[in-house]
Scaffold this active site. Sequence first.
Site, PDB file in Angstrom:
ATOM      1  N   SER A 180      22.509  24.488   5.370  1.00 49.50           N
ATOM      2  CA  SER A 180      21.508  25.512   5.083  1.00 49.50           C
ATOM      3  C   SER A 180      20.312  25.506   6.018  1.00 49.50           C
ATOM      4  O   SER A 180      19.656  26.533   6.184  1.00 49.50           O
ATOM      5  CB  SER A 180      21.027  25.386   3.631  1.00 49.50           C
ATOM      6  OG  SER A 180      20.569  24.081   3.372  1.00 49.50           O
ATOM      7  N   HIS A 208      26.197  29.030   1.399  1.00 51.55           N
ATOM      8  CA  HIS A 208      25.827  29.941   2.494  1.00 51.55           C
ATOM      9  C   HIS A 208      27.042  30.566   3.168  1.00 51.55           C
ATOM     10  O   HIS A 208      26.907  31.235   4.189  1.00 51.55           O
ATOM     11  CB  HIS A 208      24.962  29.208   3.525  1.00 51.55           C
ATOM     12  CG  HIS A 208      23.588  28.927   3.006  1.00 51.55           C
ATOM     13  ND1 HIS A 208      22.583  29.882   3.025  1.00 51.55           N
ATOM     14  CD2 HIS A 208      23.056  27.837   2.412  1.00 51.55           C
ATOM     15  CE1 HIS A 208      21.491  29.364   2.494  1.00 51.55           C
ATOM     16  NE2 HIS A 208      21.746  28.133   2.102  1.00 51.55           N
ATOM     17  N   LYS A 239      22.959  34.093  -3.507  1.00 54.89           N
ATOM     18  CA  LYS A 239      22.608  34.409  -2.118  1.00 54.89           C
ATOM     19  C   LYS A 239      23.278  35.733  -1.729  1.00 54.89           C
ATOM     20  O   LYS A 239      22.804  36.779  -2.124  1.00 54.89           O
ATOM     21  CB  LYS A 239      22.961  33.235  -1.214  1.00 54.89           C
ATOM     22  CG  LYS A 239      22.213  31.946  -1.631  1.00 54.89           C
ATOM     23  CD  LYS A 239      22.449  30.822  -0.665  1.00 54.89           C
ATOM     24  CE  LYS A 239      21.977  29.479  -1.216  1.00 54.89           C
ATOM     25  NZ  LYS A 239      20.532  29.354  -1.388  1.00 54.89           N
TER      26      LYS A 239
HETATM   27  N1  PMP Z   1      23.993  24.510  -2.119  1.00 58.71           N
HETATM   28  C1  PMP Z   1      23.405  24.898  -0.981  1.00 58.71           C
HETATM   29  C2  PMP Z   1      24.012  24.468   0.329  1.00 58.71           C
HETATM   30  C3  PMP Z   1      22.262  25.717  -1.017  1.00 58.71           C
HETATM   31  O1  PMP Z   1      21.668  26.099   0.109  1.00 58.71           O
HETATM   32  C4  PMP Z   1      21.752  26.120  -2.269  1.00 58.71           C
HETATM   33  C5  PMP Z   1      20.548  27.045  -2.382  1.00 58.71           C
HETATM   34  N2  PMP Z   1      19.378  26.579  -1.864  1.00 58.71           N
HETATM   35  C6  PMP Z   1      22.384  25.679  -3.418  1.00 58.71           C
HETATM   36  C7  PMP Z   1      23.508  24.891  -3.323  1.00 58.71           C
HETATM   37  C8  PMP Z   1      21.883  26.043  -4.774  1.00 58.71           C
HETATM   38  O2  PMP Z   1      22.244  27.343  -5.101  1.00 58.71           O
HETATM   39  P1  PMP Z   1      21.407  28.150  -6.198  1.00 58.71           P
HETATM   40  O3  PMP Z   1      20.211  28.714  -5.494  1.00 58.71           O
HETATM   41  O4  PMP Z   1      22.366  29.155  -6.693  1.00 58.71           O
HETATM   42  O5  PMP Z   1      21.009  27.163  -7.248  1.00 58.71           O
END
Ligand code: PMP
Length: 392
Positions: A180, A208, A239
């Site tokens: 990310s 992502h 997302k």
């Molecule tokens: N895994 C990754 C790689 C992320 O970037 C994120 C979001 N920041 C999440 C999990 C968590 O997802 P959510 O925002 O739906 O809780």
Amino acid sequence: MADFSYLQAEMENWKKDGTFRPLTELESDQGAKVKIRGKEVIQLSSNNYLGLTIHPRMKKAALEAVETFGAGTGSVRTIAGTFSMHEAFEKRLAEFKHTEAALVFQSGFTANVGVIASILTEQDVVISDELNHASIIDGIRLTKAARRIYKHSDMNDLEKALQETQNYRVRLVITDGVFSMDGDIAPLPDIVELAEKYDALVMVDDAHASGVLGKNGRGTVDHFGLHGRVHIQVGTLSKAIGVLGGYVAGPQVLRDYLIHRARPFLFSTSHPPAVTAACEAAIDILLEEPELIERLWSNARFFKEGLERLGFETGNSETPITPVIVGEDALAMRLSDELFAEGVYAQGIAYPTVAKGKARVRTIVTAAHSQEDLELALQAFEKVGKKLGVIS
Ligand code: PMP
């Protein structure tokens, strides 16, 4: 000491080093442009990859669900909070992902925590990439399993970890599909090959990659043609899907087990009807409007090439996430502030979210951005980058 002066003291230091960041309020919807402090700016900080947060079909589905099924569900799934639409959506999602089953969680974060913390015991070991998301790290903290962290996408180090952990009952290798903060894609085919060689399970977090990579946005497993060889796919509905939630896609046995043991599933109320209906509409859109993903990628290529041409350090990104790496935390924050003054909202990201000396402004373009938005954003980066000496 019965007050919070100890927290205040710590935060005074953050203020000195420029990393104290009040929350930014959006006074508009989450589109290609957003209104912040009364000013319209180009949004380069959202994960709204396909612009679905404001897609008319999504809004319509959510509104209709509220009218028919109400605002909330009133219970956890295991008691009285499973609606037909929850089950139907999960079947749809499993079909979309080409897996036997899928289970939705309240967020991607709780999906990771829920699955990792529930399926391993002290007889097992989890083997995790050092740059995996915080929710994977927290899930690991909650397991009784042993843990091994391997160097980022380093297959030699992963193989070493697999060799050294052969006495455990289950070895679970976990990787983000797309990382990310850097936008690089995990070497999933190599990970799968190693896991098969050493009889380990593989879990990929496609937060992502869902809606971004693979046919119709099916994720990294589809992108690399690895169907049936990755045991657990976690993804987010928050997302590219544009709403809220996370999911685990995999075999039926895993879904059945999680329903009985994953604590965020067992002890937290299910998604409101509007959320589930909008997520289902998103699947329709992924299947019926592939041009959104095409536009996302052409926008991403255009913007990335523009930043590189200007001389910015953009790391190893292969996806619509493009970091502009500047080094010092304070400089990243300054760059972000100056960009805002020029009409661009791109958040600075500092330690501990990224390593010290790797502070950056992270940009994410979406399918909703117009060519003009991206050209204006590049002009702002050029002006501010020169002013701050980030580029010459
Ligand atoms: N895994 C990754 C790689 C992320 O970037 C994120 C979001 N920041 C999440 C999990 C968590 O997802 P959510 O925002 O739906 O809780």
